[in-house]
Design a protein around this motif. Structure first.
Motif, short mmCIF file in Angstrom:
data_model
loop_
_atom_site.label_atom_id
_atom_site.label_comp_id
_atom_site.label_asym_id
_atom_site.label_seq_id
_atom_site.Cartn_x
_atom_site.Cartn_y
_atom_site.Cartn_z
N SER B 178 0.83 -1.20 0.00
CA SER B 178 0.00 0.00 0.00
C SER B 178 0.87 1.26 0.00
O SER B 178 2.05 1.21 0.36
N VAL B 179 0.25 2.36 -0.41
CA VAL B 179 0.94 3.65 -0.35
C VAL B 179 0.33 4.45 0.79
O VAL B 179 -0.89 4.67 0.84
N THR B 180 1.16 4.87 1.71
CA THR B 180 0.68 5.64 2.86
C THR B 180 1.51 6.90 3.00
O THR B 180 2.66 6.96 2.54
N SER B 181 0.92 7.90 3.63
CA SER B 181 1.67 9.13 3.86
C SER B 181 2.01 9.25 5.35
O SER B 181 1.36 8.62 6.20
N ASN B 182 3.00 10.07 5.62
CA ASN B 182 3.43 10.25 7.01
C ASN B 182 2.30 10.81 7.88
O ASN B 182 2.17 10.44 9.05
N ASP B 183 1.47 11.65 7.25
CA ASP B 183 0.40 12.24 8.05
C ASP B 183 -0.85 11.35 8.11
O ASP B 183 -1.85 11.71 8.73
N GLY B 184 -0.77 10.21 7.45
CA GLY B 184 -1.88 9.25 7.54
C GLY B 184 -3.05 9.59 6.63
O GLY B 184 -4.02 8.84 6.55
N LYS B 185 -2.98 10.71 5.90
CA LYS B 185 -4.12 11.09 5.04
C LYS B 185 -4.22 10.24 3.78
O LYS B 185 -5.29 10.02 3.24
N VAL B 186 -3.05 9.82 3.30
CA VAL B 186 -3.06 8.93 2.13
C VAL B 186 -2.92 7.49 2.62
O VAL B 186 -2.01 7.18 3.39
N ASN B 187 -3.83 6.66 2.18
CA ASN B 187 -3.74 5.24 2.52
C ASN B 187 -4.41 4.44 1.41
O ASN B 187 -5.62 4.20 1.44
N LEU B 188 -3.60 4.11 0.41
CA LEU B 188 -4.15 3.45 -0.78
C LEU B 188 -3.74 1.98 -0.78
O LEU B 188 -2.58 1.66 -0.51
N ASN B 189 -4.71 1.12 -1.09
CA ASN B 189 -4.31 -0.28 -1.24
C ASN B 189 -3.67 -0.45 -2.62
O ASN B 189 -3.60 0.50 -3.42
N TRP B 190 -3.19 -1.66 -2.91
CA TRP B 190 -2.42 -1.86 -4.13
C TRP B 190 -3.23 -1.57 -5.38
O TRP B 190 -2.76 -0.89 -6.29
N GLN B 191 -4.47 -2.04 -5.43
CA GLN B 191 -5.26 -1.84 -6.64
C GLN B 191 -5.53 -0.35 -6.86
O GLN B 191 -5.45 0.14 -7.99
N GLU B 192 -5.81 0.37 -5.79
CA GLU B 192 -6.02 1.82 -5.92
C GLU B 192 -4.73 2.49 -6.42
O GLU B 192 -4.76 3.38 -7.27
N THR B 193 -3.63 2.04 -5.90
CA THR B 193 -2.34 2.58 -6.33
C THR B 193 -2.11 2.32 -7.81
O THR B 193 -1.67 3.21 -8.55
N VAL B 194 -2.42 1.11 -8.24
CA VAL B 194 -2.24 0.73 -9.64
C VAL B 194 -3.15 1.57 -10.53
O VAL B 194 -2.72 2.07 -11.59
#
Lengths: 554, 379
Positions: B178-194
């Motif tokens: 998954s793609v996450t941000s330090n501030d926790g606002k971004v939290n994408l699973n793999w398919q969303e990332t793709v």
């Protein structure tokens, strides 16, 4: 030729089969070719490697040397019948007992048969039970451990099954996958016999290729008469060396080989003609009908003889500049040996000699090729698809973009599949001429004849140290027997010397290597290429020097 | 004596090989401790002997066989709508586990699980060139190329997410599918990332390559044996010799090999054990025999490869010197380990009998005649 056919009734993996077979067909052939169960491997057809082990009426049998007819009305279990994934197979995967995977099905069958009668074996008993199954990859250790682990698991009640080592990240270590123990991606395919090696790939209506090989070590080919062989029913194409005269070799400096002998043969077993026919047996029989007239030439079998001055017409290869059979002389010198000698108080010198070696991988060379609108496709047990691609284009005289080489699962190589080979070029040409797929698989004897293994070697090496045991010089005089062709030999010649410059610091260091041609199968690269034999010499000298200085060799 | 002579790390040899990481000391120390070398050598029962040897090998030839400017290996990675990461490489898995290594390296860099990675290898139509499985080059060179390609893909993914989510690249991470941000606002699973990565551009293709640094001297023959790094190792062997017949048994092998970093320790152990076993074959039994050019032993009975019964238990030690240029510090383990096994056995036989057999293989008859000659001299 009238072949009497017999009916064979077998139950294979609980399924009834009815085959029409000849009396000479082996159980392995029937299983692989007629029942299409290619998990059972053919590694030697001599009953010596165990890759073909199956259970017949619950007992382990070497199917490659068992006439199928003998087992009429029997029940056969092959690796495919061990379904879905036996706990023993699971352990093979987990413990890393599977590398190339070619010996694995036979190994599993042997182990299952053994464990039926001894459910609580010692490590020695396991090693004894497996001693008829050759594995060239693992050193057996992980196979023995897999069986031991399986035995251990079987003793424990189901609920307390093994705990798996977690691959998860604990944040202390940045690496989450690298550094973890991962069974091979394809290990499960290999352990269940599903993984396809070159000879396992299903091909529609292939022709089979066999070779006529030279019975002479060094002889001129006067004439080849294929007329009788050509007339045989089922024989589709016969080719000889003149059709493929372009030379090749893995090294650009040693393009000294042709797909088949053109004007003369240089070793016993060199391919003189190739037949494509509807069956291996037909192709083999056709080879016997080919007549070749030879004029015997003087042969060279030893390093000593090949170093001698000879007449131009006695040379194994005409391209050499010297009037001898030396292929390559490699020499490098650093520092001064004289200085090293002066600074040394202890010296050691020995002569070493080494027989040649064969890689002895379990999967014999095998390949299949065909042509279509895209050009040539060749699937081969090779370590070097790229160099093979180039060699095929060169010898067959087709553009590089018309060649495709695919490497399937390969049953070990160890350097023995790292040259482009004649059989690969030959079947590519045969399939071009016939318009049909052509298959080839070497016998174990052919693997040894093809060789390309470690060079027979003679080394005279000396070294000296000062009173503190510090090395002052190393000097090596090396002679290697390359056999009939170049292969990797130029590199081997250098590696025999240069790989001595570590792990010990030495400032005065020199070597000379002479590689000669002889009338024997060629030598090439084998695991530890060129460095193995001089390393042996060096480490023995170190041991001797330490003893003379009364020091611990460590 | 060997310790006194070892070449250090990060130095050059007399022939101008650039030695980087070097774990030969650690290797020898390890097998000495494990075999109880100091305590046991010289105090063994009659007929027993301990022998030692070290080794050194290239980790990939720095020069290609056919001189050209094409990299030594090229790797492609493709990411498409389905989230599968396809790695294509010409690397030839011959049982040494290179396909698995490729998947592990890609997985590590991308931060996605191995099951999402598909390796297609060694098909000269579909995969970019790798020169082949020889000279112990694959993990070092292909591993580096996969690493580079995966890093390139990772950058593209993070860039796409960065633009879409309007966040600095340095604030987001691709990790554990998954793609996450330090501030926790971004939290994408793999398919969303793709989906974000492929939006408007379709399948993503990236490449990686490996080219050796320029190495070596300027003299003729200087290219031979040049390698971006070298492997080291040590073996101690224990043998038991029958003082009447010369027959002997290899009782145990203690081996240690500096492979830089074991990307897959299970596979590395397998390579080491297989190497020592093959070395033992050359030491004790293997050899091709000819009569006037006719091979006499073209089969497994007359060309005896050591069986499971001939092969002793081996103590397998991986030494990790973390090579600065290898992928994750890795270098070769498939060939170099073989080298010390043979002289360690020969030196052990000498330790047991006082007989040097300098002809391989060391068959019982050679040991027997060696012992007889020695006894005759004494009398």
């Amino acid at each position: 030729m009238v072949v009497i056919m017999h009916t064979l009734n077998l139950t294979i993996n609980n399924k009834p089969y009815h085959f029409l077979i000849s009396g000479t067909e082996s159980l392995a052939q029937v299983i692989r070719q007629k029942a299409d169960l290619t998990g059972t491997k053919i590694g030697c057809e001599q009953g010596t490697c165990g890759a073909c082990t199956v259970l017949v009426n619950e007992k382990a049998v070497l199917s490659c040397i068992s006439p199928a007819i003998r087992y009429n009305n029997s029940s056969v279990t092959t690796i495919e019948g061990i379904a879905p994934l036996h706990k023993l197979q699971e352990q093979f995967v987990k413990q890393g007992a599977v590398q190339c995977g070619f010996c694995t099905p036979g190994m599993v069958m042997t182990a299952l048969d053994f464990l039926k009668n001894n459910s609580n074996p010692t490590s020695h008993e396991i090693r004894e039970a497996l001693s008829g199954n050759v594995c060239r990859c693992t050193g057996y250790q992980k196979i023995v451990h897999a069986i031991e682990e399986y035995v251990k698991q079987n003793k424990i009640p189901e609920t307390s099954a093994t705990t798996f080592k977690s691959n998860g990240n604990d944040n202390k270590n940045l690496l989450s996958i690298v550094g973890t123990r991962q069974p091979y991606l394809e290990a499960e395919q290999k352990v269940t016999g599903k993984a396809d090696f070159a000879d396992d790939i299903p091909i529609k209506n292939p022709l089979y290729c066999r070779f006529l090989r030279s019975p002479h070590p060094h002889a001129k080919i006067i004439s080849i008469d294929i007329s009788e062989a050509e007339k045989m029913e089922g024989v589709k194409c016969i080719i000889t060396g003149k059709e493929l005269p372009v030379t090749f070799g893995v090294l650009p400096v040693s393009q000294d080989e042709t797909a088949m002998a053109v004007e003369k043969v240089r070793y016993i077993g060199e391919i003189v003609a190739a037949v494509a026919a509807e069956s291996e047996e037909l192709a083999e029989n056709a080879c016997k009908k080919i007549k070749v007239d030879y004029e015997i030439l003087k042969s060279f079998f030893t390093i000593e003889d090949s170093l001698k001055e000879i007449n131009e017409n006695e040379k194994i290869h005409s391209h050499g500049k010297n009037n001898n059979n030396i292929h390559k002389t490699a020499e490098l010198r650093f520092g001064s040996k004289q200085e090293g000698l002066e600074k040394s108080v202890t010296h050691s010198e020995f002569n070493f000699s080494y027989l040649g070696l064969n890689h002895a991988f379990t999967e014999p060379h095998a390949a299949v090729s065909w042509w279509d609108e895209k050009g040539l496709t060749l699937i081969s047990a090779t370590q070097v698809p790229h160099y093979l691609h180039r060699a095929l284009a060169k010898v067959l005289q087709v553009p590089l973009y018309k060649v495709r080489v695919i490497k399937p699962n390969v049953g070990g190589g160890f350097g023995g599949k790292s040259d482009p080979f004649t059989h690969e070029i030959i079947i590519a040409h045969l399939s071009r001429k016939t318009g049909k797929p052509v298959k080839v698989r070497f016998t174990r004897e052919e693997v040894f004849i093809n060789n390309h293994g470690r060079h027979p070697t003679e080394i005279k090496m000396n070294a000296g140290t000062n009173a503190d045991g510090i090395l002052q010089y190393i000097d090596a005089d090396i002679k290697i027997d390359g056999g009939a062709y170049g292969s990797f030999g130029v590199v081997t010649s250098y590696y025999n010397g240069v790989m001595l410059q570590a792990p010990y610091r030495v400032n005065n260091f020199g070597f000379i290597t002479k590689r000669v041609y002889t009338n024997k199968p060629q030598c090439g690269a084998m695991r530890g290429h060129g460095a193995v034999n001089p390393r042996f010499a060096m480490e023995v000298l170190m041991d001797d020097l330490a003893e003379k200085l009364n020091m611990d060799p460590c | 004596m060997r310790f006194k002579n070892f070449i250090p790390s990060f130095t050059t040899t007399v022939g101008q090989y650039r030695i980087t990481s070097n774990g030969v000391r650690e290797s020898l120390e390890k097998v000495m401790v494990q075999s109880k070398w100091k305590e046991r050598r010289g105090k063994l029962p009659v007929g027993h002997g301990l022998g030692v040897a070290c080794g050194f090998f290239i980790s990939g030839s720095a020069l290609p066989i056919i001189w050209n400017e094409y990299p030594q290996t090229s790797v492609h990675i493709k990411l498409d709508f389905d989230g599968r990461v396809l790695v294509t490489s010409g690397a030839s898995d011959i049982g040494q586990g290179s396909d698995t290594m490729i998947a592990m390296v890609a997985s590590e860099i991308l931060g996605i699980s191995m099951e999402k990675i598909t390796v297609v290898a060694a098909d000269t139509l579909l995969t970019p060139v790798d020169l082949g499985s020889y000279s112990s080059r694959v993990t070092f060179m292909v591993g580096n190329a996969v690493k580079m390609a995966a890093e390139n893909l990772k950058e593209k993914i993070l860039q796409a997410v960065s633009i879409r989510k309007n966040i600095e690249i340095s604030e987001i991470h691709l990790y554990q599918d998954s793609v996450t941000s330090n501030d926790g606002k971004v939290n994408l699973n793999w398919q969303e990332t793709v989906d974000i990565t492929t939006a408007g551009v379709g399948a993503i293709s990236v490449t990686g390559k490996y080219i050796s640094p320029k190495l070596g001297g300027n003299f003729k023959g200087s290219g031979a044996g040049l390698s971006p790094s070298y492997s080291f190792g040590a073996v101690i062997a224990e043998v038991k010799v029958d003082n009447v017949t010369g027959q002997y048994e290899v009782l145990h092998l203690w081996g240690a090999h500096d492979c830089g970093k074991a990307i897959n320790p299970l596979a590395v152990e397998g390579q080491l054990e297989g190497s020592w076993h093959m070395g033992m074959g050359q030491a004790i039994s293997e050899g091709l025999r000819y009569y006037k050019g006719l091979i006499l032993n073209p089969n497994y009975l007359d060309y005896p490869v050591p069986t499971s019964l001939d092969t002793p238990e081996m103590s397998t030690n991986i030494i990790e010197s973390n090579d600065p240029e290898g992928p994750f510090g890795a270098k070769e383990c498939g060939e170099g380990a073989l080298l010390p096994a043979i002289p360690a056995i020969a030196n052990a036989i000498y330790n047991a009998t006082g007989v040097r057999v300098n002809e391989l293989p060391i068959t019982a008859d050679k040991v027997y005649f060696g012992m007889r000659n020695k006894n005759n001299k004494k009398q």
